[in-house]
Structures are given as structure tokens and as C-alpha cells.
Design a protein around this motif. Structure first.
Motif, PDB file in Angstrom:
ATOM      1  N   THR A 227      15.209 -14.076  -1.913  1.00 53.51           N
ATOM      2  CA  THR A 227      13.750 -14.007  -2.022  1.00 53.51           C
ATOM      3  C   THR A 227      13.333 -13.180  -3.244  1.00 53.51           C
ATOM      4  O   THR A 227      12.255 -13.393  -3.799  1.00 53.51           O
ATOM      5  CB  THR A 227      13.201 -13.306  -0.753  1.00 53.51           C
TER       6      THR A 227
ATOM      7  N   HIS B 141      10.633 -15.762  -8.482  1.00 54.83           N
ATOM      8  CA  HIS B 141       9.275 -16.217  -8.764  1.00 54.83           C
ATOM      9  C   HIS B 141       8.345 -16.074  -7.558  1.00 54.83           C
ATOM     10  O   HIS B 141       7.276 -16.684  -7.523  1.00 54.83           O
ATOM     11  CB  HIS B 141       9.283 -17.677  -9.243  1.00 54.83           C
ATOM     12  N   SER B 142       8.762 -15.264  -6.572  1.00 54.26           N
ATOM     13  CA  SER B 142       7.928 -15.016  -5.386  1.00 54.26           C
ATOM     14  C   SER B 142       7.421 -16.313  -4.750  1.00 54.26           C
ATOM     15  O   SER B 142       6.274 -16.393  -4.316  1.00 54.26           O
ATOM     16  CB  SER B 142       6.734 -14.112  -5.744  1.00 54.26           C
ATOM     17  N   ASP B 143       8.306 -17.332  -4.714  1.00 51.66           N
ATOM     18  CA  ASP B 143       7.867 -18.600  -4.124  1.00 51.66           C
ATOM     19  C   ASP B 143       8.835 -19.132  -3.061  1.00 51.66           C
ATOM     20  O   ASP B 143       8.695 -20.265  -2.604  1.00 51.66           O
ATOM     21  CB  ASP B 143       7.662 -19.659  -5.223  1.00 51.66           C
ATOM     22  N   VAL B 144       9.807 -18.300  -2.649  1.00 53.19           N
ATOM     23  CA  VAL B 144      10.755 -18.788  -1.647  1.00 53.19           C
ATOM     24  C   VAL B 144      11.361 -17.605  -0.881  1.00 53.19           C
ATOM     25  O   VAL B 144      11.521 -16.520  -1.440  1.00 53.19           O
ATOM     26  CB  VAL B 144      11.866 -19.635  -2.329  1.00 53.19           C
TER      27      VAL B 144
ATOM     28  N   ASP C 255      14.189 -25.275  -0.482  1.00 52.88           N
ATOM     29  CA  ASP C 255      14.328 -23.841  -0.769  1.00 52.88           C
ATOM     30  C   ASP C 255      15.601 -23.568  -1.580  1.00 52.88           C
ATOM     31  O   ASP C 255      15.598 -22.731  -2.484  1.00 52.88           O
ATOM     32  CB  ASP C 255      14.326 -23.025   0.528  1.00 52.88           C
TER      33      ASP C 255
ATOM     34  N   LEU D 270      14.846 -24.389  -5.119  1.00 50.83           N
ATOM     35  CA  LEU D 270      14.036 -23.356  -5.797  1.00 50.83           C
ATOM     36  C   LEU D 270      14.911 -22.183  -6.249  1.00 50.83           C
ATOM     37  O   LEU D 270      14.728 -21.649  -7.339  1.00 50.83           O
ATOM     38  CB  LEU D 270      12.924 -22.852  -4.866  1.00 50.83           C
TER      39      LEU D 270
ATOM     40  N   SER E 282       7.659  -6.820  -1.028  1.00 49.35           N
ATOM     41  CA  SER E 282       8.621  -7.629  -1.792  1.00 49.35           C
ATOM     42  C   SER E 282       8.806  -7.060  -3.199  1.00 49.35           C
ATOM     43  O   SER E 282       8.200  -6.038  -3.572  1.00 49.35           O
ATOM     44  CB  SER E 282       8.225  -9.101  -1.857  1.00 49.35           C
TER      45      SER E 282
ATOM     46  N   GLY F  95      10.128 -10.357  -8.458  1.00 49.32           N
ATOM     47  CA  GLY F  95       9.495 -11.532  -9.047  1.00 49.32           C
ATOM     48  C   GLY F  95       9.098 -11.262 -10.489  1.00 49.32           C
ATOM     49  O   GLY F  95       9.166 -10.127 -10.973  1.00 49.32           O
TER      50      GLY F  95
END
Ligand SMILES: *Cc1c(COP(=O)(O)O)cnc(C)c1O
Length: 384
Positions: A199, A205-208, A239, A242, A329, A332
Motif C-alpha cells: 500500500t 500512488h495511494s491508490d491500492v 490490485d 497496480l 498512510s 505515496g
């Protein structure tokens, strides 16, 4: 492609990747399928059912193994799912020695879920690895470390832990989420299992949300693959795709995370309102020598305190930043800011928190890859 044929920056682009046999597509297709047709019962191409195997996942698992200098990779639906699978190697009565400055979700899984299944966890300081031995007994099966740690940026000597683990026949698990394989490859220093929340930097890229395990030992791989398939916490193929896309730029992103991190660590250290700056790259960092030995750079994770050490002052800073987004998080491309005392570590009693150095004004930065001048200006106007 064999694991060690190329250097990391090449492996990030090519490891595990071959043109799709059907079309020649250079990018790994997203195999969005739950099952595979067999010519006769048992007569298949290595793919039976998508919880057990998926070609997109296979490519990612091979790529992750190669970039961590390991033989085997296994992917999971999240970093916590990967963590859960590792603890399931244990049985009631077994004991684990765990570094005490730990990702909150890992602490919660151990103390609120697995403690109920009869597994015992000792949370101890490991900045001096020699501290571990006194907690080993005949039930001890595993040593669990995270380095650098969150949010205090402590560094643990992986090779020293490995010597202790090998002497007592224990499995050494290293959560490598913070460093990423660009900065640190724990298997090279004797870890048995490397764990990732993909993650964070791997996806980047903070998308998965995604997790992974990497290891060299075939019997460990077999046991963990059995758990992966039996418990079923597998990621979907999209996922996996990604994360595959993310790791192709890991080296370029990490280079900039490191450059920006260094510049911001120095800026903060010179700021009159800032108290302590915790960054692995400073010579005065208590374990800087160990960091230099096992890391290839110092990353973009920085924590700092305010001289006026109170929660209200910290919150004022958090509310004022414009580029640094207030969010949990890390890892990213965009910069994030957080306040452990009221966010990720709010469940820890204040006295315990402060005893460990996690004071009220501690602010954590995940420095992104934006222009450094804009990032410093944002901090300047926010801290005042
Ligand atoms: C985020 C994180 C995890 C958990 O991973 P998820 O993908 O959120 O489940 C574990 N360890 C560390 C160090 C993390 O930062």
C-alpha cells in the motif's frame, strides 16, 4: 529472468515480466477470471482456481521476490493479511519477541486477535539487539522487527537479530514497508521473511491496498502458500497490476523521496520553533551507523517535535499545511502529515507513549516527490 542477473533498477522494470504469450502485450494483462478451463480433469496449465493461482499475481510475486533478492514472493489483500498469514505459522503456546515501536495495526492483531489463540508476544526495545536473548525460552519461535520504526524512526540491526535467531532456531520476520527494497533488502542481512504493506512505497500512488511476503526457504514458502490458499486473503488481479505498475518507478520515486527528505530534515533542524528532528540520515541519530550499514539511503520519513510541546500547537501546524495533506498512510508520491498522538497511536496510554518518546507535539511527515521549494515553503508558513 533469474533473480540476480541484473541490478535493482533494471529488475524493477523487467523482473518476472515476459510478453503475454497470447498477444505479445508488453504489459502484464489483468487476468480477471475466477477459474481456468481444463482439457481433462487435472490436465491444466498450472492454473486451476484464482484463489490458488492467478497469472497477474504470479508475475508480481516473481517481481517482488527478485527485487528483495529472494526466491519466493506471496501476495495478499493487504499488509495486515500478510502479517496474519505469518503469525498463522505459529501454534498455541508459542512465543514471539517483537520490537516495541511497532505499526499500530500489527500490535492490535497480535494483542487483540492472536493473544486469544494462546500465542504470547513480548514487546521489547531492540535498538540494542543484545536485549533480545533474555526473552528467549523453549517456547520462543519467532523474532519480529520493523526498521526503521514508525513514527520514532528507530533503527534495528537486522544482521545482529539474525545471528540470535539462527543460534536459537527462530524465524526472523522483518517488516520492510518503511524502507522499501530500494533502501534495504533484509534477506541479504539474514532475515527469513520480509513483509510489506505494498500500500505504501511499493504501490507508491495511494491508490491500492496490498501486502506481500518474500523468502528464500522453500519449506517456509510452502507453509505460507498453504496458509495463503487456505485462509484466502488474496489480492484481486487489478490490485496486483497496480502494484506491478507502481514498482516500475520505485527507484526514481525513492531517489526523490530521499533528496526531499534530506532537505526537509535539515530545514526543520534549523527552525527556531522545532525541537527534535528524527531522521535516520543524521549523524547524531543513535543508530546512524547501523542504518549506514544496512540501508542504501535514508528515505523520506521524518518526525519532529515542537519546542512548545503540546497537542494544540501541533494541531495548529497540521491544519495550516496546504501541500502536506493530513492523512494516515505513507509512501505515496504526495506529501502527507500526521499526528501520531491523536491519530495512529491514540489508543496507547499517554504515559506509555511519552515514556517511549512519542510526545504530544510529535508530527510525522511522509515527504512526497513534489518540488522541494514548495514543500519547504508550505512547512515554513505552517510552523510560522
Ligand atoms: C501500513 C502498514 C502495515 C499494514 O499494511 P496495510 O496494507 O495497511 O494492511 C504494516 N506495517 C507497516 C510498517 C505499515 O506502515
Amino acid at each position: 529472468m533469474s533473480n540476480n542477473q541484473y541490478k535493482l533498477n533494471t529488475k524493477l522494470i523487467h523482473a518476472g515480466i515476459t510478453p503475454d504469450p497470447t498477444t505479445g502485450a508488453i504489459m502484464t494483462p489483468i487476468y480477471q477470471t475466477s477459474t481456468y478451463v481444463q482439457a481433462g480433469p487435472g490436465d491444466h496449465k498450472g492454473y486451476e482456481y484464482a484463489r490458488t493461482q492467478n497469472p497477474t499475481r504470479t508475475v508480481l510475486q516473481d517481481a517482488l521476490a527478485a527485487i528483495e533478492n529472494g526466491k519466493y514472493g506471496l501476495c495478499f489483500g493487504s499488509g495486515m493479511a500478510a502479517t496474519d498469514a505469518v503469525v498463522k505459522l505459529l501454534a498455541p503456546g508459542d512465543e514471539v519477541i517483537v520490537s516495541n515501536d511497532l505499526y499500530g495495526g500489527t500490535y492490535r492483531l497480535m494483542t487483540k486477535i492472536f493473544a486469544n489463540y494462546g500465542i504470547k508476544f513480548h514487546f521489547i526495545g531492540m535498538q540494542d539487539a543484545g536485549n533480545i536473548t533474555q526473552y528467549i525460552n523453549s517456547n520462543t519461535k519467532m523474532i519480529w522487527i520493523e526498521t526503521p520504526t514508525n513514527p520514532l524512526l528507530n533503527v534495528i540491526d537486522i544482521a545482529a537479530c539474525s545471528v540470535i535467531a539462527k543460534a536459537h532456531n527462530l524465524i526472523l520476520v522483518c517488516d520492510n514497508t518503511f524502507a522499501s527494497p530500494y533502501l534495504q533488502t533484509p534477506l541479504d542481512h539474514g532475515a527469513d521473511i520480509v513483509l510489506h504493506s505494498a500500500t505504501k512505497y511499493l504501490g507508491g500512488h495511494s491508490d491500492v491496498v496490498h501486502g506481500a511476503l518474500i523468502m528464500n526457504d522453500s519449506s517456509l514458502e510452502e507453509r505460507l502458500r498453504f496458509i495463503q490458499n487456505s485462509c484466502g486473503a488474496v489480492p484481486g488481479p487489478h490490485d496486483c497490476w497496480l502494484v506491478l505498475r507502481g514498482i516500475k518507478t520505485l527507484h526514481v520515486r525513492m531517489q526523490r523521496h530521499c533528496e526531499n527528505g534530506e532537505a526537509i530534515a535539515h530545514y526543520l533542524r534549523s527552525h527556531p520553533k522545532v525541537g527534535k528532528v528524527l531522521w535516520v540520515g543524521f549523524e547524531e541519530h543513535p543508530n546512524h551507523e547501523i542504518a549506514k550499514k544496512q540501508m542504501r539511503g535514508f528515505g523520506g520519513m521524518i518526525s519532529f517535535t515542537l519546542k512548545d510541546d503540546n497537542i494544540d500547537e501541533a494541531i495548529k501546524v497540521l491544519k495550516k499545511t496546504e501541500l502536506f495533506a493530513l492523512a494516515e498512510s505513507l509512501g505515496g508520491v504526495e506529501s502527507l502529515i500526521g499526528h501520531p498522538a491523536t491519530m495512529t497511536h491514540a489508543s496507547i496510554p499517554r504515559e506509555d507513549r511519552i515514556k517511549n518518546g512519542l510526545v504530544d507535539s510529535l508530527i510525522r511527515l511522509s515527504v512526497g516527490i513534489e518540488d522541494i521549494d514548495d514543500l519547504i515553503e508550505d512547512l515554513r508558513q505552517a510552523i510560522g
